[in-house]
Design a protein around this motif. Structure first.
Motif, PDB file in Angstrom:
ATOM      1  N   TYR A   1       7.552  -3.524  -2.692  1.00  0.00           N
ATOM      2  CA  TYR A   1       7.747  -2.599  -3.921  1.00  0.00           C
ATOM      3  C   TYR A   1       7.906  -1.273  -3.252  1.00  0.00           C
ATOM      4  N   THR A   2       9.259  -0.615  -3.562  1.00  0.00           N
ATOM      5  CA  THR A   2       9.700   0.778  -2.978  1.00  0.00           C
ATOM      6  C   THR A   2       9.599   1.606  -4.182  1.00  0.00           C
ATOM      7  N   GLU A   3       8.960   2.755  -3.796  1.00  0.00           N
ATOM      8  CA  GLU A   3       8.944   3.983  -4.710  1.00  0.00           C
ATOM      9  C   GLU A   3       9.742   5.073  -3.798  1.00  0.00           C
ATOM     10  N   VAL A   4      10.422   6.057  -4.671  1.00  0.00           N
ATOM     11  CA  VAL A   4      11.254   7.200  -4.236  1.00  0.00           C
ATOM     12  C   VAL A   4       9.983   8.284  -4.652  1.00  0.00           C
ATOM     13  N   VAL A   5       9.758   9.169  -3.719  1.00  0.00           N
ATOM     14  CA  VAL A   5       8.803  10.183  -4.114  1.00  0.00           C
ATOM     15  C   VAL A   5       9.240  11.636  -3.686  1.00  0.00           C
ATOM     16  N   ASP A   6       8.560  12.757  -4.199  1.00  0.00           N
ATOM     17  CA  ASP A   6       8.740  14.054  -3.817  1.00  0.00           C
ATOM     18  C   ASP A   6       8.281  14.166  -2.325  1.00  0.00           C
ATOM     19  N   PRO A   7       9.183  14.516  -1.214  1.00  0.00           N
ATOM     20  CA  PRO A   7       8.992  14.532  -0.012  1.00  0.00           C
ATOM     21  C   PRO A   7       7.778  15.280   0.270  1.00  0.00           C
ATOM     22  N   ASP A   8       7.482  16.087  -0.519  1.00  0.00           N
ATOM     23  CA  ASP A   8       6.109  17.115  -0.303  1.00  0.00           C
ATOM     24  C   ASP A   8       4.877  16.650  -0.934  1.00  0.00           C
ATOM     25  N   ASN A   9       5.053  15.835  -1.960  1.00  0.00           N
ATOM     26  CA  ASN A   9       3.712  15.216  -2.672  1.00  0.00           C
ATOM     27  C   ASN A   9       3.991  13.609  -3.074  1.00  0.00           C
TER      28      ASN A   9
ATOM     29  N   THR B   1      10.753   7.721   0.759  1.00  0.00           N
ATOM     30  CA  THR B   1      10.418   6.152   0.107  1.00  0.00           C
ATOM     31  C   THR B   1       9.132   5.901   0.641  1.00  0.00           C
ATOM     32  N   VAL B   2       8.277   5.125   0.095  1.00  0.00           N
ATOM     33  CA  VAL B   2       7.056   4.689  -0.049  1.00  0.00           C
ATOM     34  C   VAL B   2       7.213   3.130  -0.223  1.00  0.00           C
ATOM     35  N   ALA B   3       6.446   2.380   0.309  1.00  0.00           N
ATOM     36  CA  ALA B   3       6.727   0.860   0.455  1.00  0.00           C
ATOM     37  C   ALA B   3       5.405   0.269   0.452  1.00  0.00           C
ATOM     38  N   THR B   4       5.296  -0.923  -0.352  1.00  0.00           N
ATOM     39  CA  THR B   4       3.872  -1.606  -0.357  1.00  0.00           C
ATOM     40  C   THR B   4       4.426  -3.303  -0.490  1.00  0.00           C
ATOM     41  N   HIS B   5       3.413  -3.782   0.315  1.00  0.00           N
ATOM     42  CA  HIS B   5       3.535  -5.420   0.171  1.00  0.00           C
ATOM     43  C   HIS B   5       3.077  -6.015  -0.937  1.00  0.00           C
ATOM     44  N   LEU B   6       3.548  -6.722  -1.722  1.00  0.00           N
ATOM     45  CA  LEU B   6       3.026  -7.350  -2.842  1.00  0.00           C
ATOM     46  C   LEU B   6       2.488  -8.715  -2.674  1.00  0.00           C
ATOM     47  N   TRP B   7       2.758  -9.309  -1.425  1.00  0.00           N
ATOM     48  CA  TRP B   7       2.061 -10.710  -1.252  1.00  0.00           C
ATOM     49  C   TRP B   7       1.544 -11.095  -0.039  1.00  0.00           C
ATOM     50  N   ARG B   8       1.708  -9.942   1.181  1.00  0.00           N
ATOM     51  CA  ARG B   8       0.928 -10.160   2.530  1.00  0.00           C
ATOM     52  C   ARG B   8      -0.297 -10.127   2.215  1.00  0.00           C
ATOM     53  N   GLU B   9      -1.136 -10.828   2.843  1.00  0.00           N
ATOM     54  CA  GLU B   9      -2.465 -10.919   3.187  1.00  0.00           C
ATOM     55  C   GLU B   9      -2.795 -10.351   4.626  1.00  0.00           C
ATOM     56  N   SER B  10      -2.170 -10.711   5.413  1.00  0.00           N
ATOM     57  CA  SER B  10      -2.351 -10.260   6.820  1.00  0.00           C
ATOM     58  C   SER B  10      -1.498  -8.969   7.163  1.00  0.00           C
TER      59      SER B  10
ATOM     60  N   PHE C   1       2.698   2.637   2.352  1.00  0.00           N
ATOM     61  CA  PHE C   1       3.119   2.909   3.209  1.00  0.00           C
ATOM     62  C   PHE C   1       4.094   3.948   3.406  1.00  0.00           C
ATOM     63  N   TRP C   2       3.941   5.262   4.053  1.00  0.00           N
ATOM     64  CA  TRP C   2       4.897   6.412   4.019  1.00  0.00           C
ATOM     65  C   TRP C   2       6.126   6.060   5.111  1.00  0.00           C
ATOM     66  N   MET C   3       7.205   5.673   4.663  1.00  0.00           N
ATOM     67  CA  MET C   3       8.244   5.160   5.259  1.00  0.00           C
ATOM     68  C   MET C   3       8.899   6.377   5.736  1.00  0.00           C
ATOM     69  N   GLY C   4       9.104   7.608   5.006  1.00  0.00           N
ATOM     70  CA  GLY C   4       9.785   8.771   5.352  1.00  0.00           C
ATOM     71  C   GLY C   4      11.007   8.679   5.534  1.00  0.00           C
ATOM     72  N   ASP C   5      12.045   7.257   4.973  1.00  0.00           N
ATOM     73  CA  ASP C   5      13.228   7.593   4.796  1.00  0.00           C
ATOM     74  C   ASP C   5      13.652   8.188   3.284  1.00  0.00           C
ATOM     75  N   GLU C   6      14.941   8.715   3.650  1.00  0.00           N
ATOM     76  CA  GLU C   6      15.399   9.527   2.536  1.00  0.00           C
ATOM     77  C   GLU C   6      16.599   8.829   1.628  1.00  0.00           C
ATOM     78  N   GLY C   7      16.250   8.539   0.364  1.00  0.00           N
ATOM     79  CA  GLY C   7      16.924   7.891  -0.374  1.00  0.00           C
ATOM     80  C   GLY C   7      17.077   8.059  -1.916  1.00  0.00           C
ATOM     81  N   VAL C   8      18.188   7.812  -2.508  1.00  0.00           N
ATOM     82  CA  VAL C   8      18.407   8.018  -4.090  1.00  0.00           C
ATOM     83  C   VAL C   8      18.386   6.654  -4.809  1.00  0.00           C
ATOM     84  N   ILE C   9      17.226   6.409  -5.700  1.00  0.00           N
ATOM     85  CA  ILE C   9      17.281   5.260  -6.281  1.00  0.00           C
ATOM     86  C   ILE C   9      18.231   5.167  -7.560  1.00  0.00           C
ATOM     87  N   ASP C  10      18.726   4.009  -8.041  1.00  0.00           N
ATOM     88  CA  ASP C  10      19.734   3.828  -8.886  1.00  0.00           C
ATOM     89  C   ASP C  10      19.345   2.321  -9.859  1.00  0.00           C
ATOM     90  N   ASP C  11      19.193   2.449 -10.956  1.00  0.00           N
ATOM     91  CA  ASP C  11      18.807   1.458 -11.793  1.00  0.00           C
ATOM     92  C   ASP C  11      19.982   0.751 -12.744  1.00  0.00           C
TER      93      ASP C  11
END
Length: 460
Positions: free
Chosen positions: A290-298, A311-320, A326-336
């Protein structure tokens, strides 16, 4: 001659989806599934992984506080690479967030650290099997089919590199040709022609180098059977000027971006990839990672669709070793908006076009190395490599750029190349950056996760 892009798209359209129900799921149904998995992962991490329990307790957070996806962004603290490294130093070798007994690990990989001690990644058998399926769905989206011969030039070593692509091609049933990064370029080109490879996987930088070197050898890749390029490991495949260069050099193949999320922490990082119908950009397989696109300063504030963020990312299924926010730090623009391919996953239509952490502030302007790369690649006559030098002069930061010229360029054309490069970079960055044109081979070839910024500023 058949247009390679059209031919690759025609083949892919005949069997478009790997898992149609999953890939075309209505957004509201997928969001419900994502929330359920987030709630599961939060409780699992808090109850079983001391790293997360301490982190959440220190921030006064409890998993029960998350009742919506908006809550997840607004209430859950992020984790960073620096935190993970420090935790592994305290609790070697995997930190206290491994999550499974060590005898349940299928694979151990790592990434080099600034101290020379790798960050270690353990993947359980169950997680490795799931990664194979997710990666296969991704490469299927990119257009890989069982009758393809797939040449993988990513490295096969301590870090994950080409392993995810290898998993996926084997699962799809394609013929896999894993050359890795140790096979010399000339041999890569010869074997590509000899074996009639139809797909080549590599970084944008290395794909440019392969094409340019092929002409010098008289084995032009435009005369090969390659109809699909999958470019990842670094930004570039969704930058228009880089895309145009790659397609021109390779004879107009289908070009798919696989750069977003390509960090070892977020394996399977092929959960973000382009498709056969869009001209650049990547789909976000939100029900996997799961990827979120958030304010770089908050990081607790989401930015609206169409707005640039981090970008901030989350494993939805991994146990290990699951990553949760997780703060990825990549810059992107999301489009639905809907994609012509029919998948209902949101997209980063411009892919990853920079890193928030890599941004340079020069004379009051925000400068991303990828913007300079786009300018360099847009000018005819350039060679395989370039470098961006950051200097400090009289308390002010300044940039200069060195660009290799193409081996076939005549000496009298070098000055015009320099002028053209300076003009292109100024147009891209809005500041004047001096350029020096240098001979081919001046700079070490970058083939994976390229590092072309040389920071010569005094350390504090």
């Amino acid at each position: 001659m058949t247009d390679r892009r059209d031919e690759a798209q025609r083949r892919a359209r005949s069997t478009r989806f790997w898992d149609e129900a999953r890939e075309t799921m209505p957004r509201h149904e997928r969001d419900k599934l994502i929330l359920e998995r987030i709630q599961h992962q939060l409780h699992y991490a808090y109850e079983n992984l001391p790293f997360y329990r301490r982190h959440y307790d220190n921030h006064g957070f409890k998993p029960a506080a998350v009742q919506s996806l908006a809550d997840f962004t607004a209430k859950v603290p992020v984790i960073t690479k620096k935190m993970l490294v420090a935790n592994q130093q305290q609790y070697p070798p995997f930190g206290d967030y491994l999550g499974v007994p060590r005898n349940q690990l299928a694979r151990i990989h790592g990434s080099s650290g600034t101290t020379g001690k790798p960050t270690m990644y353990g993947v359980s058998h169950g997680d490795w099997d799931r990664a194979r399926e997710a990666s296969a769905m991704a490469l299927w989206s990119a257009g890989v089919r069982p009758d393809d011969v797939v040449q993988i030039t990513f490295p096969f070593a301590l870090f994950f590199g080409g392993w995810g692509v290898l998993q996926a091609t084997e699962r799809i049933g394609a013929t896999t040709f894993p050359t890795g990064s140790v096979v010399p370029t000339d041999q890569q080109i010869n074997l590509m022609h000899t074996l009639d490879c139809s797909v080549v996987v590599g970084t944008p930088s290395y794909l440019v180098h392969l094409a340019q070197r092929s002409r010098e050898l008289g084995l032009d890749v435009r005369d090969s059977k390659v109809s699909l390029l999958i470019a990842g490991g670094e930004p570039g495949a969704s930058i228009p000027s880089v895309r145009e260069l790659l397609m021109q050099l390779w004879g107009n193949p289908l070009l798919v971006d696989a750069s977003a999320g390509s960090t070892s922490e977020m394996y399977p990082f092929l959960a973000n990839i382009g498709c056969t119908e869009a001209d650049g950009g990547v789909h976000l397989f939100q029900d996997e990672n799961y990827t979120e696109v958030v304010d770089p300063d908050n990081p607790y504030i989401s930015v609206p669709a169409g707005t640039s963020g981090a970008t901030v990312a989350t494993h939805l299924w991994r146990e290990s070793q699951p990553m949760i926010r997780f703060w990825m730090g990549d810059e992107g623009v999301i489009d639905d908006t809907p994609c012509p391919c029919g998948r209902t996953y949101p997209r980063l239509p411009r892919g990853v076009f920079g890193r928030v952490d890599d941004m340079l502030i020069i004379r009051g302007a925000n400068i991303y190395p990828t913007a300079i790369e786009a300018a360099v690649r847009s000018v005819d006559g350039t060679g395989a490599e370039f470098r961006i030098f950051v200097e400090r002069e009289n308390a002010l930061d300044e940039l200069r750029v060195e660009v290799e010229h193409h081996p076939d360029l005549d000496a009298e054309d070098l000055e015009q190349l320099r002028v053209s490069l300076e003009a292109a970079i100024k147009l891209s960055t809005q500041i004047r950056v001096p350029v020096r044109v240098v001979a081919p081979g001046t700079h070490e070839l970058q083939t994976f996760k390229s590092r072309r910024v040389v920071d010569n500023r005094p350390k504090a």
